[in-house]
Enzyme design. Structure first.
Site, PDB file in Angstrom:
ATOM      1  N   LYS A  80      13.706   1.657  40.872  1.00  0.00           N
ATOM      2  CA  LYS A  80      13.834   0.548  39.940  1.00  0.00           C
ATOM      3  C   LYS A  80      15.146  -0.185  40.138  1.00  0.00           C
ATOM      4  CE  LYS A  80      11.793   3.673  36.560  1.00  0.00           C
ATOM      5  NZ  LYS A  80      12.110   4.496  35.380  1.00  0.00           N
ATOM      6  N   GLY A  81      16.085   0.476  40.811  1.00  0.00           N
ATOM      7  CA  GLY A  81      17.468  -0.007  40.841  1.00  0.00           C
ATOM      8  C   GLY A  81      17.657  -1.406  41.398  1.00  0.00           C
TER       9      GLY A  81
ATOM     10  N   ASP B 130      19.603  -1.376  45.963  1.00  0.00           N
ATOM     11  CA  ASP B 130      20.797  -1.477  45.114  1.00  0.00           C
ATOM     12  C   ASP B 130      22.046  -0.945  45.804  1.00  0.00           C
ATOM     13  OD1 ASP B 130      19.950   1.193  45.037  1.00  0.00           O
ATOM     14  OD2 ASP B 130      19.703   1.267  42.857  1.00  0.00           O
TER      15      ASP B 130
ATOM     16  N   ASP C 240      24.189   5.031  49.491  1.00  0.00           N
ATOM     17  CA  ASP C 240      25.069   6.133  49.120  1.00  0.00           C
ATOM     18  C   ASP C 240      25.099   7.090  50.322  1.00  0.00           C
ATOM     19  OD1 ASP C 240      26.656   7.675  47.320  1.00  0.00           O
ATOM     20  OD2 ASP C 240      24.920   8.830  46.714  1.00  0.00           O
TER      21      ASP C 240
ATOM     22  N   PHE D  15      30.672   7.119  41.239  1.00  0.00           N
ATOM     23  CA  PHE D  15      29.324   6.912  40.722  1.00  0.00           C
ATOM     24  C   PHE D  15      29.371   5.687  39.806  1.00  0.00           C
ATOM     25  CE2 PHE D  15      25.708   7.499  37.932  1.00  0.00           C
ATOM     26  CZ  PHE D  15      24.728   7.813  38.861  1.00  0.00           C
TER      27      PHE D  15
END
Ligand code: IMP
Ligand code: MG
Length: 189
Positions: free
Chosen positions: A51-52, A108, A111, A160
Site C-alpha cells: 500500500k505504501g 515507496d 530498504d 525507520f
C-alpha cells in the site's frame, strides 16, 4: 512549516519531520519532468506497490505529461513489520498484462532491496524486458542486494520513517510529510 502541516500531526511529540511536504512535492515535480522527457513519444505503464506507494503514485502521475496507464500489485513480506525477509507473497496480482509495455515500478522505499529484487524477478519471469523503478526514498546503508532504480526521490539515513504512504503498524500513512517516529512501537500493535 507550511499551512498543510499545521495539524495535530505536527504537535505529535512522537514525530520528528525529516522531509516536509513542500520539499517532497518539489522533488516529485522534478521526477515527473525527468520521466516525461526520458519516455517522450512513448506510453508508460506504472505499477505501484500497495500500500505504501499509493500516495507517491498519485502525486507522481500528475507530473508525467505522457499517455500513462496504471496498475497495482499487492505484496506482503514474510518478514516482521520492520524487517523484510525478501520473500514476498502476492496478495493482489496485476489486473493488466505487462506484455509490450514500458514498465515503471513505483515504490515507496528501497530498504534492503529484497522486495523490489523479488518483484523485478517476477516481472522478468513473465517475459518483461523493459523494467525501470521509481522509488521515493532510498536507504543505501540498509541494502542487502543492489537494485537499480532509475529514479530516486531522496537518499535518507538509516532511520525507520513514516508518512506519505509509509506506515508503522498501518498508521501514519496519511501524513503529508515524512517523519522519524521517536517510538516506532507506539502504533505497532
Ligand atoms: P525492502 O527491505 O527493500 O524489501 O523493503 C520492503 C518494504 O518494507 C518497503 O516496501 C516498505 O513498505 C517497508 N519499509 C522499509 N523501510 C521502511 C521504513 O523506514 N518505514 C516504513 N516502511 C518501511
Ligand atoms: Mg510496504
Amino acid at each position: 512549516m507550511s499551512a498543510s502541516e499545521r495539524s495535530a500531526f505536527t504537535s505529535d511529540p512522537n514525530l520528528r519531520v525529516l522531509l516536509d511536504a513542500e520539499t517532497i512535492q518539489n522533488r516529485i515535480r522534478e521526477m515527473g519532468q525527468s520521466i516525461t522527457s526520458d519516455y517522450a513519444g512513448k506510453r508508460l505503464h506504472l505499477v505501484a506497490v500497495l500500500k505504501g506507494a499509493c500516495v507517491f503514485l498519485s502525486d507522481l502521475m500528475r507530473h508525467i505529461d505522457l499517455p500513462v496507464s496504471v496498475d497495482f500489485i499487492g505484496i506482503s513480506s514474510y518478514g516482521s513489520s520492520t524487517k523484510s525477509s525478501g520473500e514476498v507473497r502476492i496478495t493482489k496480482d496485476l489486473d493488466m498484462s505487462l506484455l509490450g509495455k514500458e514498465l515503471l515500478v513505483v515504490e515507496d522505499i528501497i530498504d534492503t532491496g529484497l522486495t523490489l529484487n523479488y518483484l523485478v524477478n517476477i516481472f522478468k519471469s513473465r517475459g518483461i524486458d523493459s523494467i525501470e523503478i521509481a522509488a521515493l526514498l532510498d536507504k543505501p546503508d540498509r541494502h542487502e542486494i543492489e537494485v537499480h532504480a532509475r529514479y530516486i526521490g531522496f537518499t535518507i539515513p538509516n532511520h525507520f520513517v513514516v508518512g506519505y504512504g509509509l506506515d508503522v503498524g498501518e498508521y501514519y500513512r496519511n501524513l503529508p510529510f515524512i517523519a522519524v517516529p521517536e517510538d516506532p512501537s507506539k502504533f505497532s500493535k
